[in-house]
Design an enzyme around this catalytic site. Structure first.
Site, short mmCIF file in Angstrom:
data_model
loop_
_atom_site.label_atom_id
_atom_site.label_comp_id
_atom_site.label_asym_id
_atom_site.label_seq_id
_atom_site.Cartn_x
_atom_site.Cartn_y
_atom_site.Cartn_z
N GLY A 351 7.33 -7.54 -9.27
CA GLY A 351 7.28 -7.00 -7.87
C GLY A 351 7.03 -5.39 -7.72
O GLY A 351 7.36 -4.96 -8.65
N ASP A 467 5.17 -3.49 3.06
CA ASP A 467 4.20 -3.89 2.02
C ASP A 467 3.94 -5.58 2.03
O ASP A 467 4.26 -6.25 1.13
CB ASP A 467 5.14 -3.79 0.72
CG ASP A 467 3.92 -3.77 -0.65
OD1 ASP A 467 2.85 -4.07 -0.32
OD2 ASP A 467 4.62 -3.77 -1.65
#
Ligand code: NAG
Ligand code: NAG
Ligand code: NAG
Ligand code: NAG
Ligand code: NAG
Ligand code: NAG
Ligand code: NAG
Ligand code: NAG
Ligand code: NAG
Ligand code: NAG
Length: 630
Positions: A351, A467
């Site tokens: 990630g 995000d």
């Protein structure tokens, strides 16, 4: 902040809301028969069991703390019931209210297996499934009372503050009572009186979740701005009025003396019957002692919390909470063992900020470990403080941060493990997207909206995610969405006080234009990302294109073009075509409102919740309106 509160949810397909118009009705009756949960016939065993159970429900006079729980019957004919009285109601009044309800309910719901009803002082529920310890927020009963407040903004703020403080008191209550009542002074020296309550079988977290959601409902309802109002749900309720309606002499917790009663056990609970006399004697001695200890413990905690609330958040993290930092801190060796030394077979993916590994602690708990890959630019103590703050953000639509590990140059974040992978994995794979029917997708949209609303408005920290994207939405075993990777901006020094930043975290395709181009970010840049997500969920297509419309393939440009041409239905994923068309179209509309280029035209998450929630709200017309950021 000026708003009463974000509005929650209540998606018509998932929840039921019953609005009851009452004007200062002294004894507020409500009832609801669940037609969707099965029916019984008049001569059935279920009916007989229900009668037996209800007639015995309040017969145990040793339990007088206002909560009755029992079940009766075998197998598919077992009936479960819960009775709850308002926290300040005396035992006799409580029984009498429940008696009335017990008479009323089977009459109004003559063949439904599941039903709920109540009055001012009490609530009764029964079902063919266990109700104990389960958080249940539907149906909701809403009612406003009295005239409009004179200064609604300040009135709503004062009410909200009062309810918030009562909420934490109630949620930290014992398993006998989760109730709090109090008053506050609103504008023009009006006094506001309020009480909040959860069923005491809920965990502290579930009680908090229930009440947070319930307070949020106010903003979307017609009771907003009223001087009095109430919302009742199966698991929690609250009420506020401009005159005192509760008994102030009853404290939040059950009385310490005489000693707290033994745990509820009626002869109808078949399982309880097997207990031997010795264990009863044991309970009779031990329970009061334990209860006293627990009560003193809560009083102690309450006093501490009360004292602490005078300080601001920053100092709170300093001395007082070293203990909790410690408990959140994991040992590197433990995590290394749990993840099999960060083996590739345990790697879940990469990630933002580092690789993620699956692990299993020695107690069997599954975890996800994020191994941060770059220098965070802040010292150990600051990192710890920030972890502590982020770990406090708890909501059922957020992935929970369990702790961290800090050793040598390693920085690890330890999260709860969420089983079903991320949304992008299902949504963008033509072979798998059929698993996501519209009902699921709509639930996912609603869950993301709630999680984001919590980050933006309900939590103390006001977190901008920065995000938000399909791969940051994890799905649990029931396909409930959980937002991950929030709070990362706090764990790295990113120049965030300025509201603009030179180092951009984010993903092209989801980033609002003002953020991608100039680094200006705000809650509205998250709203933009949310809009992209909604359009992706409806269309099943990834917004891969460059976000400013140069590419014909870009989903957002495609959506705008179709909006202009009046052909938005061509956006809809063929896999869901035909299902709940009006809901789908409304989501497209909301998605487009969110991806408007003009920041001020984008709605807040609170108004998005309102739009999702109420079909009667007319939506503004979205406009692409290109503006120039200088
Ligand atoms: C309750 O009854 C319904 C309808 O008869 C049935 O579908 C459901 O499985 C039952 N629930 C339990 C826990 O037995
Ligand atoms: C149960 O009965 C009610 C009417 O009493 C009816 O409206 C409902 O559809 C029935 N539910 C089921 C699952 O049969
Ligand atoms: C209930 O009574 C009906 C006739 O009224 C009968 O057909 C049915 O078998 C009975 N059911 C049970 C469980 O006794
Ligand atoms: C409680 O239920 C039993 C059946 O198990 C019944 O015999 C008894 O009379 C009931 N007690 C009361 C007080 O209703
Ligand atoms: C509440 O009732 C359920 C069902 O009978 C039972 O499993 C549970 O142990 C009860 N809880 C308490 C605290 O009595
Ligand atoms: C409630 O009903 C039960 C039996 O139905 C009865 O024994 C009891 O006295 C009633 N309690 C009150 C306060 O009315
Ligand atoms: C909270 O509520 C959910 C849903 O009812 C339940 O599954 C969960 O076990 C509850 N959590 C706790 C800690 O009681
Ligand atoms: C109360 O306020 C609502 C809007 O918040 C408004 O629609 C309504 O007309 C007002 N009622 C009165 C009596 O002023
Ligand atoms: C408001 O609450 C305080 C305790 O917090 C109490 O002393 C006071 O009497 C209450 N005011 C009214 C008008 O009931
Ligand atoms: C519960 O059962 C005990 C014996 O096991 C009996 O003495 C008592 O009267 C019963 N209580 C009720 C309320 O039925």
């Amino acid at each position: 902040m000026a708003m009463f509160s974000p509005v929650l949810l209540l998606f018509p397909s998932l929840f039921l809301i019953l609005i009851i118009q009452t004007t200062a009705q002294p004894n507020f009756p409500y009832q609801f028969c669940r037609n969707d949960k099965g029916n019984y016939t008049a001569n059935s065993t279920y009916k007989a069991n229900l009668n037996t159970l209800l007639s015995n429900l309040t017969s145990n006079t040793e339990i007088d703390y206002g909560f009755y729980n029992s079940s009766y019957g075998q197998n598919s004919d077992e009936v479960y019931a819960i009775g709850l009285c308002r926290g300040d109601v005396k035992p006799d009044d409580c029984r009498s209210c429940l008696n009335d309800t017990i008479v009323l309910l089977p009459e109004v719901c003559p063949n439904q297996k599941e039903a709920i009803a109540g009055y001012d002082n009490c609530m009764l529920r029964y079902s063919n499934r266990s109700l104990y310890g389960i958080l249940e927020t539907s149906p909701s009963f809403l009612a406003g009372n009295g005239a409009n407040a004179t200064d609604p903004d300040r009135f709503n703020q004062a009410t909200r503050d009062l309810l918030d403080s009562l909420r934490s008191r109630a949620a930290s209550g014992s398993s006998l009572r989760k109730y709090a009542a109090g008053n506050a002074t609103g504008p023009n020296f009006q006094t506001i009186f309020a009480l909040v309550q959860c069923t005491p079988d809920l965990s502290q977290q579930n009680c908090t979740d229930c009440l947070v959601g319930t307070f949020s409902d106010i903003a979307g309802s017609n009771i907003l701005d009223k001087r009095g109002g109430r919302i009742i749900k199966p698991s929690c309720n609250f009420r506020y009025e401009n005159s005192r309606f509760y008994d102030p002499t009853v404290d939040t917790q059950p009385p310490v003396s005489p000693p707290a009663p033994p745990p509820p056990s009626t002869n109808t609970t078949t399982k309880e019957e097997k207990k031997s006399n010795t264990s009863r004697t044991f309970i009779a001695i031990v329970v009061p002692i334990v209860a006293c200890i627990v009560i003193f413990f809560f009083i102690f905690i309450y006093l501490r919390v009360k004292r602490k609330s005078w300080k601001n958040i920053k100092s709170e993290v300093d001395q007082d909470e070293i203990g909790s930092t410690e408990s959140l801190q994991f040992d590197f060796g433990t995590i290394s063992v749990a993840t099999d030394n960060f083996s590739d077979s345990n790697k879940l993916g990469r990630g933002g900020f580092g690789a993620v590994y699956k692990g299993r602690l020695s107690n069997g708990q599954e975890i996800a470990v994020k191994r941060l890959s770059r220098e965070s630019g802040q010292g150990d103590q600051e990192f710890k403080n920030e972890v502590l703050l982020v770990a406090k953000l708890q909501h059922r639509n957020l992935v929970r941060l369990l702790g961290f590990c800090l050793e040598r140059s390693e920085r690890l974040l330890i999260y709860e493990f969420v089983p079903n992978k991320s949304l992008d994995y299902l949504l963008f794979d033509p072979g798998k997207s059929a698993q996501l029917d519209w009902k699921r997708r709509y639930k996912i949209i609603g869950g993301i909206a709630r999680g984001l609303l919590y980050l933006h408005e309900d939590s103390r920290l006001r977190i901008i995610h920065r995000d938000l994207k399909a791969s940051n939405i994890l799905l649990d075993a029931d396909m409930n969405p959980k937002i991950s990777d929030f709070g990362m901006a706090r764990l790295f020094v990113l120049d965030q006080t300025q509201g603009n930043t030179s180092r951009i975290v984010g993903t092209y395709g989801y980033m609002a234009p003002e953020y991608a181009m100039h680094g200006y970010f705000s809650v509205k840049s998250d709203v933009y990302s949310f809009g992209v997500l909604v359009l992706e969920i409806v269309s099943g297509k990834k917004n891969t294109g460059f976000p400013f419309g140069q590419s014909v393939e870009d989903l957002i440009s495609f959506a705008w073009k179709n909006w202009k041409d009046g052909t938005v239905s061509s956006l809809i994923d063929p896999a869901i075509n035909g299902e709940s068309r009006s809901e789908v179209m409304r989501c497209i509309h909301i998605g487009l409102l969110c991806v408007q280029e003009n920041v001020t035209d984008r709605p807040t998450m609170a108004s998005i919740m309102l739009m999702l929630n109420s079909y009667s709200t007319t939506l503004p017309v979205p406009s692409r309106a290109c503006i120039v950021y200088a």
